[in-house]
Motif scaffolding. Structure first.
Motif, mmCIF file in Angstrom:
data_model
loop_
_atom_site.group_PDB
_atom_site.id
_atom_site.type_symbol
_atom_site.label_atom_id
_atom_site.label_comp_id
_atom_site.label_asym_id
_atom_site.label_seq_id
_atom_site.Cartn_x
_atom_site.Cartn_y
_atom_site.Cartn_z
ATOM 1 N N PHE A 258 0.794 -1.220 0.000
ATOM 2 C CA PHE A 258 0.000 0.000 0.000
ATOM 3 C C PHE A 258 0.832 1.278 0.000
ATOM 4 O O PHE A 258 0.282 2.372 -0.134
ATOM 5 N N SER A 259 2.148 1.167 0.143
ATOM 6 C CA SER A 259 3.013 2.347 0.186
ATOM 7 C C SER A 259 3.952 2.338 -1.009
ATOM 8 O O SER A 259 4.349 1.277 -1.505
ATOM 9 N N ALA A 260 4.331 3.525 -1.456
ATOM 10 C CA ALA A 260 5.244 3.650 -2.593
ATOM 11 C C ALA A 260 6.546 2.903 -2.304
ATOM 12 O O ALA A 260 7.119 3.031 -1.217
ATOM 13 N N GLY A 261 6.988 2.115 -3.254
ATOM 14 C CA GLY A 261 8.215 1.337 -3.112
ATOM 15 C C GLY A 261 7.977 -0.113 -2.772
ATOM 16 O O GLY A 261 8.831 -0.968 -3.006
ATOM 17 N N MET A 262 6.821 -0.418 -2.201
ATOM 18 C CA MET A 262 6.521 -1.814 -1.878
ATOM 19 C C MET A 262 6.267 -2.575 -3.175
ATOM 20 O O MET A 262 5.551 -2.109 -4.060
ATOM 21 N N PHE A 272 4.542 -11.400 -12.914
ATOM 22 C CA PHE A 272 4.221 -9.984 -12.982
ATOM 23 C C PHE A 272 4.775 -9.280 -11.745
ATOM 24 O O PHE A 272 4.410 -9.613 -10.621
ATOM 25 N N LEU A 273 5.652 -8.338 -12.001
ATOM 26 C CA LEU A 273 6.303 -7.569 -10.945
ATOM 27 C C LEU A 273 5.636 -6.204 -10.872
ATOM 28 O O LEU A 273 5.622 -5.465 -11.857
ATOM 29 N N LEU A 274 5.044 -5.877 -9.736
ATOM 30 C CA LEU A 274 4.395 -4.579 -9.541
ATOM 31 C C LEU A 274 5.047 -3.836 -8.386
ATOM 32 O O LEU A 274 5.204 -4.394 -7.302
ATOM 33 N N MET A 275 5.398 -2.576 -8.641
ATOM 34 C CA MET A 275 5.889 -1.708 -7.585
ATOM 35 C C MET A 275 4.903 -0.564 -7.398
ATOM 36 O O MET A 275 4.565 0.146 -8.350
ATOM 37 N N ASN A 276 4.420 -0.389 -6.183
ATOM 38 C CA ASN A 276 3.525 0.718 -5.872
ATOM 39 C C ASN A 276 4.288 2.036 -6.029
ATOM 40 O O ASN A 276 5.385 2.193 -5.486
ATOM 41 N N THR A 405 11.352 -1.143 -1.720
ATOM 42 C CA THR A 405 11.591 -1.047 -0.275
ATOM 43 C C THR A 405 11.358 -2.407 0.373
ATOM 44 O O THR A 405 11.979 -2.741 1.378
ATOM 45 N N THR A 406 10.440 -3.177 -0.191
ATOM 46 C CA THR A 406 10.220 -4.568 0.215
ATOM 47 C C THR A 406 9.951 -5.370 -1.051
ATOM 48 O O THR A 406 9.448 -4.831 -2.045
ATOM 49 N N PHE A 407 10.279 -6.666 -1.023
ATOM 50 C CA PHE A 407 10.056 -7.521 -2.189
ATOM 51 C C PHE A 407 9.358 -8.788 -1.713
ATOM 52 O O PHE A 407 9.948 -9.603 -0.999
ATOM 53 N N CYS A 429 18.823 -9.421 -3.269
ATOM 54 C CA CYS A 429 18.062 -8.778 -2.204
ATOM 55 C C CYS A 429 17.247 -9.823 -1.450
ATOM 56 O O CYS A 429 17.090 -10.956 -1.897
ATOM 57 N N GLU A 430 16.740 -9.420 -0.303
ATOM 58 C CA GLU A 430 15.913 -10.303 0.509
ATOM 59 C C GLU A 430 14.547 -10.467 -0.144
ATOM 60 O O GLU A 430 13.948 -9.489 -0.611
ATOM 61 N N VAL A 431 14.065 -11.695 -0.177
ATOM 62 C CA VAL A 431 12.761 -11.990 -0.777
ATOM 63 C C VAL A 431 11.861 -12.604 0.298
ATOM 64 O O VAL A 431 12.219 -13.612 0.911
ATOM 65 N N ASP A 432 10.712 -11.990 0.512
ATOM 66 C CA ASP A 432 9.794 -12.427 1.573
ATOM 67 C C ASP A 432 8.627 -13.200 0.993
ATOM 68 O O ASP A 432 7.978 -12.761 0.031
ATOM 69 N N ARG A 433 8.361 -14.353 1.606
ATOM 70 C CA ARG A 433 7.217 -15.170 1.205
ATOM 71 C C ARG A 433 6.196 -15.174 2.340
ATOM 72 O O ARG A 433 6.531 -15.516 3.478
ATOM 73 N N PRO A 434 4.955 -14.806 2.069
ATOM 74 C CA PRO A 434 3.946 -14.746 3.136
ATOM 75 C C PRO A 434 3.400 -16.132 3.469
ATOM 76 O O PRO A 434 3.615 -17.103 2.735
#
Length: 509
Positions: A258-262, A272-276, A405-407, A429-434
């Motif tokens: 929800f924030s720019a850079g996320m 599909f790579l999306l950056m806010n 800012t986050t990936f 870079c660090e990659v986060d999986r929910p």
């Protein structure tokens, strides 16, 4: 009281329904694959009736599996394969042609004609300036034109107001409401190449350019809005439909970007790579797209996007056509059997290359085959191709001055530890999986939840996001640069002559 949210996730190869609690936990689900049609080289079609029936049956089965009644559902959210084009008769609700899928390349030559015309008229930036998109067969506009031009009587019927166009969300909404609502949301509208993302209106000049009557088009609403109610004949109870978003925007919403850079990267049929980018429309100089991330209460949040056509679809090809394994989940174990220091390069340009190359004429290739090459090597190279293509998008974004800012990753392939680790290695870079990787459906549910009052703010949703595992790079920059250089060489060999000349000209200018 109604305590649950029903998400319809209509994808490229299957339709699913997932019921979520208001805490974002999956309660039950159902899924059905449907047939893919390939009438000619580079053509991809779906039968809209298959789409409708698999969605409807998935919803019914998900309710049954959760031992729930339709009255337990507070709201429905719809998310869908984007750009895929359906045109139907307003009286009968029947499509006049099979749906032309986003992967379809039949209108590539027509798009080149449009591009040349705009250049000759000194308006070569018109489409990108208005829509954030590049002139390409990927998007809906040229598909609409093709159907109107190739189905007998279609153009006359369209001009008489007898036909309706929609991306898949609109078609499903029409069917669910029994023809009462012809709407879409701003995120889907932004993928048609007909929607001005600055004014948030259908663009008359683009409609004229593609020779499309305005009477075909759906009303554009916010991503969380009153889309009407499902007719009780379908699920036994009238249920409000409160959220709609294209699949990639829904995934970003489900990832709480929800924030720019996320940034999120979804690995489904494609990648599909999306950056806010917040309230700003940032224009790429390196062939990425600007798009609507979501629109809430009339306020738009935008994103920068890179689109890859083949990710999970490559693994599906290896499974269904080559019969290299029975289940895609087996591919992770096969990576351990591949040759050390694998030199094989797999460029999955089955339907052309997406961003940043935009080459509809390229076709798939494998480089570096030897007598020692075996099935595990090819499968591993295919998985690596997904990581390399994501690296292409990262490099393009960096060239545009953008850094995540986050990936966060999601989608079916995100469950593959080998793929996500190699992704971290290549991206550096660090990659986060929910914990929940099916965030596309979750995002649709969250939008519906906003509309029905389950959530008051985006912060309410952000608090529900939970990390399952964070992957950190295990390779250094030298390894990264060396392997990526080999990938770029393979892509250069695969690109069509036309694409190579065009991209070189754009780069030099």
């Amino acid at each position: 009281m109604s305590h649950y949210l029903l998400a319809i996730d209509q994808g490229t190869t299957s339709s699913r329904a997932i019921i979520f609690s208001r805490e974002g936990k999956a309660v039950s689900s159902a899924q059905y694959d449907f047939e893919q049609h390939y009438p000619n080289d580079g053509w991809v079609e779906h039968d809209p009736e298959d789409i409708w029936q698999t969605c409807l049956q998935s919803c019914r089965d998900a309710l049954s599996a959760g031992q729930l009644d339709a009255g337990d559902i507070a709201s429905i959210g719809i998310t869908n394969q984007r750009e895929t084009t359906v045109i139907w008769n307003r009286k009968t609700g029947k499509a006049i042609h099979r749906a032309i899928v986003w992967q379809d390349r039949r209108t590539a030559a027509y798009c080149q004609t449009i591009k040349t015309r705009l250049i000759n008229e000194g308006r070569d930036q018109l489409i990108q300036e208005r829509t954030g998109l590049l002139p390409d067969a990927y998007f809906s506009a040229s598909k609409i034109n093709w159907i109107l031009s190739n189905v007998e009587g279609a153009r006359a019927a369209a001009e008489a107001g007898e036909l309706a166009f929609g991306t898949v969300d609109s078609f499903l909404l029409w069917r669910l409401t029994n023809g009462q609502r012809h709407c879409t949301d701003a995120s889907n509208a932004s993928r048609t190449m007909l929607f001005n993302i600055h004014t948030q209106q259908w663009d008359p000049e683009l409609l004229a350019l593609f020779d499309i009557p305005a009477s075909l088009l759906p009303e554009v609403l916010d991503s969380a809005a009153d889309f009407g109610n499902s007719d009780r004949q379908w699920l036994g109870h009238a249920i409000p439909i409160g959220g709609i978003a294209g699949d990639q925007q829904a995934a970003a919403f489900g990832q709480a970007c929800f924030s720019a850079g996320m940034t999120k990267s979804t690995y489904g049929t494609g990648c599909f790579l999306l950056m806010n980018t917040g309230e700003k429309v940032l224009r790429s100089r390196h062939n990425l797209l600007s798009t609507v991330a979501y629109r809430l209460e009339g306020k738009v949040s935008y994103a920068m996007e890179g689109s890859i056509f083949m990710a999970g679809a490559t693994m599906q090809w290896l499974r269904d056509k080559m019969h290299f394994f029975a289940d895609s989940a087996d591919s992770e174990a096969m990576a351990a059997q591949a040759q050390a220091g694998l030199s094989l390069m797999f460029v999955p340009a089955f339907t052309g290359l997406g961003a940043p190359w935009w080459d509809p004429d390229a076709r798939g290739a494998i480089y570096g085959l030897t007598r020692d090459t075996g099935i595990p090597d090819i499968v591993t190279a295919a998985m690596m191709s997904v990581c390399y293509q994501t690296k292409d998008l990262q490099k393009a974004m960096e060239s545009d001055g953008l850094r995540p800012t986050t990936f966060r990753v999601d989608g079916g392939m995100a469950a593959n530890n080998f793929v996500v680790q190699k992704l971290a290695d290549l991206l550096g870079c660090e990659v986060d999986r929910p914990q929940i990787t099916e965030t596309t459906a979750l995002g649709a549910a969250y939008l519906a939840g906003l509309q029905c009052g389950f959530y008051s703010t985006l912060d309410d949703i952000s608090r529900l996001w939970q990390l399952e595992r964070s992957f950190t790079p295990a390779q250094n920059k030298d390894w990264r640069d060396r392997h990526y250089a080999r990938w770029l060489d393979a892509v250069q060999r695969t690109r069509s002559d036309h694409s190579r000349q065009t991209l070189d000209q754009e780069t030099s200018s």
